[in-house]
Design a protein around this motif. Sequence first.
Motif, PDB file in Angstrom:
ATOM      1  N   THR A  42      -5.091   2.190  -1.502  1.00  0.00           N
ATOM      2  CA  THR A  42      -3.667   2.408  -1.256  1.00  0.00           C
ATOM      3  C   THR A  42      -3.024   1.202  -0.586  1.00  0.00           C
ATOM      4  OG1 THR A  42      -4.196   3.448   0.854  1.00  0.00           O
ATOM      5  CG2 THR A  42      -3.952   4.907  -1.054  1.00  0.00           C
ATOM      6  N   ARG A  43      -3.676   0.031  -0.647  1.00  0.00           N
ATOM      7  CA  ARG A  43      -3.102  -1.146   0.005  1.00  0.00           C
ATOM      8  C   ARG A  43      -1.799  -1.588  -0.636  1.00  0.00           C
ATOM      9  NH1 ARG A  43      -7.791  -5.278  -0.180  1.00  0.00           N
ATOM     10  NH2 ARG A  43      -8.028  -4.186  -2.113  1.00  0.00           N
ATOM     11  N   ALA A  44      -1.677  -1.442  -1.948  1.00  0.00           N
ATOM     12  CA  ALA A  44      -0.449  -1.853  -2.621  1.00  0.00           C
ATOM     13  C   ALA A  44       0.663  -0.876  -2.234  1.00  0.00           C
ATOM     14  CB  ALA A  44      -0.648  -1.860  -4.134  1.00  0.00           C
ATOM     15  N   LEU A  45       1.742  -1.422  -1.751  1.00  0.00           N
ATOM     16  CA  LEU A  45       2.859  -0.601  -1.310  1.00  0.00           C
ATOM     17  C   LEU A  45       3.663  -0.145  -2.524  1.00  0.00           C
ATOM     18  CD1 LEU A  45       4.531   0.395   1.120  1.00  0.00           C
ATOM     19  CD2 LEU A  45       5.800  -1.753   0.983  1.00  0.00           C
ATOM     20  N   PRO A  46       3.748   1.172  -2.753  1.00  0.00           N
ATOM     21  CA  PRO A  46       4.552   1.639  -3.888  1.00  0.00           C
ATOM     22  C   PRO A  46       5.994   1.172  -3.731  1.00  0.00           C
ATOM     23  CG  PRO A  46       3.265   3.442  -2.939  1.00  0.00           C
ATOM     24  CD  PRO A  46       3.144   2.260  -2.009  1.00  0.00           C
ATOM     25  N   LEU A  47       6.603   0.799  -4.831  1.00  0.00           N
ATOM     26  CA  LEU A  47       7.979   0.307  -4.779  1.00  0.00           C
ATOM     27  C   LEU A  47       8.922   1.306  -4.125  1.00  0.00           C
ATOM     28  CD1 LEU A  47       8.610  -1.471  -8.195  1.00  0.00           C
ATOM     29  CD2 LEU A  47       8.670  -2.467  -5.918  1.00  0.00           C
ATOM     30  N   ARG A  48       8.713   2.586  -4.403  1.00  0.00           N
ATOM     31  CA  ARG A  48       9.624   3.606  -3.857  1.00  0.00           C
ATOM     32  C   ARG A  48       9.682   3.569  -2.335  1.00  0.00           C
ATOM     33  NH1 ARG A  48      11.792   6.707  -7.547  1.00  0.00           N
ATOM     34  NH2 ARG A  48      10.710   7.059  -9.497  1.00  0.00           N
ATOM     35  N   HIS A  49       8.634   3.076  -1.679  1.00  0.00           N
ATOM     36  CA  HIS A  49       8.566   3.073  -0.220  1.00  0.00           C
ATOM     37  C   HIS A  49       8.808   1.697   0.389  1.00  0.00           C
ATOM     38  CE1 HIS A  49       7.293   7.185  -0.472  1.00  0.00           C
ATOM     39  NE2 HIS A  49       6.366   6.841  -1.335  1.00  0.00           N
ATOM     40  N   LEU A  50       9.226   0.750  -0.427  1.00  0.00           N
ATOM     41  CA  LEU A  50       9.460  -0.613   0.064  1.00  0.00           C
ATOM     42  C   LEU A  50      10.502  -0.643   1.181  1.00  0.00           C
ATOM     43  CD1 LEU A  50       8.351  -3.419  -0.679  1.00  0.00           C
ATOM     44  CD2 LEU A  50      10.306  -3.698  -2.200  1.00  0.00           C
ATOM     45  N   ALA A  51      11.498   0.228   1.097  1.00  0.00           N
ATOM     46  CA  ALA A  51      12.563   0.252   2.105  1.00  0.00           C
ATOM     47  C   ALA A  51      12.066   0.743   3.461  1.00  0.00           C
ATOM     48  CB  ALA A  51      13.715   1.128   1.627  1.00  0.00           C
ATOM     49  N   ASP A  52      10.902   1.399   3.487  1.00  0.00           N
ATOM     50  CA  ASP A  52      10.358   1.877   4.763  1.00  0.00           C
ATOM     51  C   ASP A  52       9.934   0.730   5.662  1.00  0.00           C
ATOM     52  OD1 ASP A  52      10.727   4.399   3.701  1.00  0.00           O
ATOM     53  OD2 ASP A  52       8.598   4.729   3.278  1.00  0.00           O
ATOM     54  N   SER A  53       9.562  -0.405   5.056  1.00  0.00           N
ATOM     55  CA  SER A  53       9.044  -1.520   5.852  1.00  0.00           C
ATOM     56  C   SER A  53       9.811  -2.832   5.657  1.00  0.00           C
ATOM     57  CB  SER A  53       7.572  -1.752   5.503  1.00  0.00           C
ATOM     58  OG  SER A  53       7.447  -1.994   4.112  1.00  0.00           O
ATOM     59  N   HIS A  54      10.751  -2.866   4.723  1.00  0.00           N
ATOM     60  CA  HIS A  54      11.482  -4.096   4.424  1.00  0.00           C
ATOM     61  C   HIS A  54      12.991  -3.846   4.465  1.00  0.00           C
ATOM     62  CE1 HIS A  54       7.537  -5.000   2.743  1.00  0.00           C
ATOM     63  NE2 HIS A  54       7.897  -6.259   2.588  1.00  0.00           N
ATOM     64  N   GLN A  55      13.746  -4.893   4.799  1.00  0.00           N
ATOM     65  CA  GLN A  55      15.199  -4.847   4.691  1.00  0.00           C
ATOM     66  C   GLN A  55      15.554  -5.159   3.239  1.00  0.00           C
ATOM     67  OE1 GLN A  55      17.262  -7.784   7.008  1.00  0.00           O
ATOM     68  NE2 GLN A  55      19.252  -7.255   6.128  1.00  0.00           N
ATOM     69  N   LEU A  56      16.415  -4.371   2.629  1.00  0.00           N
ATOM     70  CA  LEU A  56      16.791  -4.564   1.229  1.00  0.00           C
ATOM     71  C   LEU A  56      18.146  -5.250   1.130  1.00  0.00           C
ATOM     72  CD1 LEU A  56      15.822  -1.096  -0.287  1.00  0.00           C
ATOM     73  CD2 LEU A  56      14.449  -3.190  -0.198  1.00  0.00           C
TER      74      LEU A  56
END
Length: 190
Positions: free
Chosen positions: A97-111
């Motif tokens: 599960t190391r690859a971050l699913p795209l759907r959850h990218l906003a949880d850890s990154h500023q968009l």
Amino acid sequence: MLLLLTALEVLQFIAGAEERQQDLRSRYTYRELQENWRLDPYGRIIPGSHKTKTYEVLLVSGQRHRKLIARDGQPLSAEEQFQVEEDLRRLRPSNDTRALPLRHLADSHQLILRDNALEAVQSGKTIQLIFDPADHTILEQVTETNTTRMRLVYRRLPDGATLPSRIETDFVVGDIRGRQLSTFDHYTAN
């Protein structure tokens, strides 16, 4: 009617398109030629440092894997071929599960949304997704950190599948600088 979407809404559209693309990509095998060069401190290629590897990219136990088939333009020896086949036989489905699913990218990154590009920024790492505004399919991805820049370009096939076409990577590991270029061809539907 003008429709304005937020970066988070666009991310969800891109993630949905990418999930559909993963399904389409699973129907293909293809060939990858990976070229590697060492660079001097000024970014120039060091003579004699060019190395190549050729892979067949295929699906094994539901996961995409690269099967080494040649080094520096030469087929593998019988012993190397045997070892590659043994390694493939031992593969099992991964729960990584190391690859971050795209759907959850906003949880850890500023968009940040710019035209048909979505940027995700997180302390020293930027991911840029350039997408087709008509169907939100990723056409190009650029990932940058302090030591690495990777650019992945996709090719759209007649059935709508987007498969890797080219990956360019410049990296620094300790005092070693390098450049890697992967090109893809021989797309074959399973």
